[in-house]
Design an enzyme around this catalytic site. Structure first.
Site, PDB file in Angstrom:
ATOM      1  CD  GLU A  25     -13.949 102.674  32.636  1.00  0.00           C
ATOM      2  OE1 GLU A  25     -14.392 102.290  33.858  1.00  0.00           O
ATOM      3  OE2 GLU A  25     -13.016 102.148  32.090  1.00  0.00           O
TER       4      GLU A  25
ATOM      5  CE  LYS B  73     -16.577  98.178  35.800  1.00  0.00           C
ATOM      6  NZ  LYS B  73     -15.227  98.970  36.212  1.00  0.00           N
TER       7      LYS B  73
ATOM      8  CB  CYS C 237     -12.765  98.880  33.008  1.00  0.00           C
ATOM      9  SG  CYS C 237     -11.071  99.322  33.380  1.00  0.00           S
TER      10      CYS C 237
END
Length: 540
Positions: free
Chosen positions: A297, A360, A411
């Site tokens: 990321e 995301k 994440c």
């Protein structure tokens, strides 16, 4: 009928005070330190400490501290446990953003343990009715508390679940049957068995019962059996599926902290240069040719789709390594003032594959977007540091990379059950967690890696975590970690993996184990309410 006879006939069947019928709670001078000790025991069960047997001990201490208390006192005990756990567990949130966000988040999470403490006090009459009810109630209430905390507010924050303490424990294997909720339930049941053994054993000893030792030995033996029995749970091993060679590039950043965003070109160059070095080793025969390269990321916070220089640098890396690269990028749009946190597949020769792009789905509130911005600004003007709100994606992170179908999550998404499961049911053969830990520390990274280990076992998939600064590494379907990198280092690790397309029972069941256990928790709370009303009724 004499007065004595009449009094005996009309004697109440149960005392009007439930506490009188059930006994007294622990003295406050004992219960308060016990609640704090519960939080500290739970803290030490999490990475980086990793003393996983302390998780049931922490559960037991809180259960004892809140047992038979009034609701407010039970909530107070739970809150003390929550502060002792979450304040140090989430200390990495104040490294670069100040104390206020850390304090607010820690207190919010502690509030859920306050609810758990109140619920524990509420069900005390049920727990006192049978030796084996207390462990079951403890397990159900913990699952119910986590189900609520994982979803509220603004989508919840599942960090600090009991299941995530068990990455080195035999109980981790239970994830293959019922995911994180079943692991949490098993840990909490073990804690309930421990408190039952000590509490009832102490009471039997005080009553001078010769068999008092049985009250201790039996629940303690069952607690041990819960852990030992989980070793019988079958988990996936490295399968006989297609072999692929995967490289993780951890390019590192010039400086840790929030200003990594001011180093965007340097961060991108670090990952390009590390990939070019890998390509040179492959060309010399010193390293196996990878089929896939994974960047973390934020490896390109310069939008490579709109910035020709950034795109050219990524293409240079992909062409040199002769393999597709999954790039963690920040993309502008779709609207003004909006951005996307994405994983995009970059192929040699052809560049960005727009058909294999994952956005995301679960941006972090107050970190990647600001809900209720005007209200939040009244609390802290630091919210204006987030100038552009990240827009959530709408589809699971299923990326078809050619040699493998990837289940990409970004994440903190690894903490959310359904976000990960959706990639597996969508066909993912390899779980990929792209993350940026440059604003945190090694403790946060190791806590995240523990979640990756659980997900690998839960879904019977090989997995990997690719971080800008560490910790990166590969995880086998049985939870074993290989080639873990250091923190704040530049490293490249390459490993051959065996893909898997099967489905575990946990994958097939999805959220139903959690629904069932949380539903039983609600039923237990309702049952305790009925019992309390009956105990207040005085016939006559």
């Amino acid at each position: 009928m004499t007065t004595l006879d009449r009094d005996e006939t009309q004697a109440p069947a149960a005392p009007p005070n439930p506490a009188a019928a059930a006994g007294r709670p622990l003295p406050l001078r004992v219960a308060a330190p016990m609640a704090v000790a519960a939080g500290l025991a739970l803290l030490l069960a999490f990475p980086p400490y990793g003393v996983w047997p302390l998780a049931p001990v922490g559960v037991a201490l809180l259960a004892a501290a809140a047992h038979r208390r009034r609701l407010r006192a039970g909530a107070g005990a739970g809150f003390l446990t929550g502060v002792a756990l979450f304040a140090p567990l989430l200390a990495w949130t104040n490294l670069h953003t100040g104390y206020l966000p850390w304090a607010l988040l820690s207190l919010l999470q502690a509030g859920y343990l306050a609810l758990l403490g109140a619920a524990t006090a509420w069900v005390s009459p049920l727990a006192d009715r049978g030796r084996w009810q207390w462990p079951a109630l403890t397990g159900l209430l913990w699952v119910g508390q986590e189900a609520l905390r994982d979803r509220t507010p603004f989508g919840g924050f599942p960090w600090g679940r009991l299941a995530f303490t068990q990455d080195g424990s035999p109980l981790l294997r239970l994830a293959a049957l019922g995911g994180a909720p079943l692991v949490t339930f098993a840990v909490a049941v073990a804690g309930g068995l421990l408190v039952t053994a000590v509490w009832r054993g102490w009471a039997a000893r005080r009553a001078a019962r010769p068999e008092w030792w049985l009250a201790v030995a039996v629940p303690a033996a069952v607690a041990v059996a819960v852990g030992a029995g989980s070793l019988l749970t079958p988990v996936a091993a490295a399968g006989g599926g297609k072999a692929v060679t995967v490289a993780i590039v951890q390019g590192n950043v010039p400086r840790l902290g929030l200003d990594f965003n001011a180093q965007r070109q340097a961060v991108l160059n670090n990952h390009v240069d590390a990939t070019l070095e890998l390509a040179a080793r492959v060309a010399s025969g010193a390293q196996r040719q990878p089929d896939l390269v994974v960047w973390p990321e934020n490896s390109s916070d310069i939008d490579p789709l709109r910035n020709p220089t950034a795109g050219a640098r990524i293409s240079q890396a992909a062409d040199a390594i002769r393999a597709p690269i999954l790039v963690g990028a920040v993309l502008l749009g779709p609207g003004p003032g909006q951005v996307r946190n994405a994983g995009i597949l970059w192929r040699p020769d052809t560049g960005a594959d727009m058909a294999q792009l994952y956005t995301k789905r679960h941006p972090v509130p107050f970190a990647e977007y600001v809900p209720l911005r005007d209200v939040a600004r009244m609390v802290s003007d630091q919210v204006d540091l987030i100038r552009s709100d990240f827009v959530p994606g709408s589809t699971p992170g299923v990326v078809r990379a050619g040699p493998a179908v990837l289940g990409d999550v970004i994440c903190f998404e690894v903490a959310y059950d359904e976000v990960v499961r959706d990639t597996v049911t969508g066909g993912a053969q390899l779980l990929v967690v792209q993350t940026n830990n440059a604003t945190f520390n090694a403790a946060e990274a190791r806590q995240q890696l523990a979640m990756v280990r659980l997900r690998a076992v839960e879904h019977g998939r090989p997995a990997l975590m690719a971080s800008t600064v560490g910790v990166s590494g590969f995880v086998a379907p049985d939870g074993r970690v290989s080639d873990a990198t250091g923190f704040n280092t530049r490293e490249v690790v390459v490993r051959q993996l065996r893909l898997d397309s099967g489905r575990t029972l946990a994958t097939r069941l999805g959220w139903w184990p959690e629904v069932a256990l949380a539903g039983l928790a609600v039923a237990a709370l309702a049952g305790a309410g009925v019992l309390r009303r009956r105990q207040r009724v005085v016939p006559g």
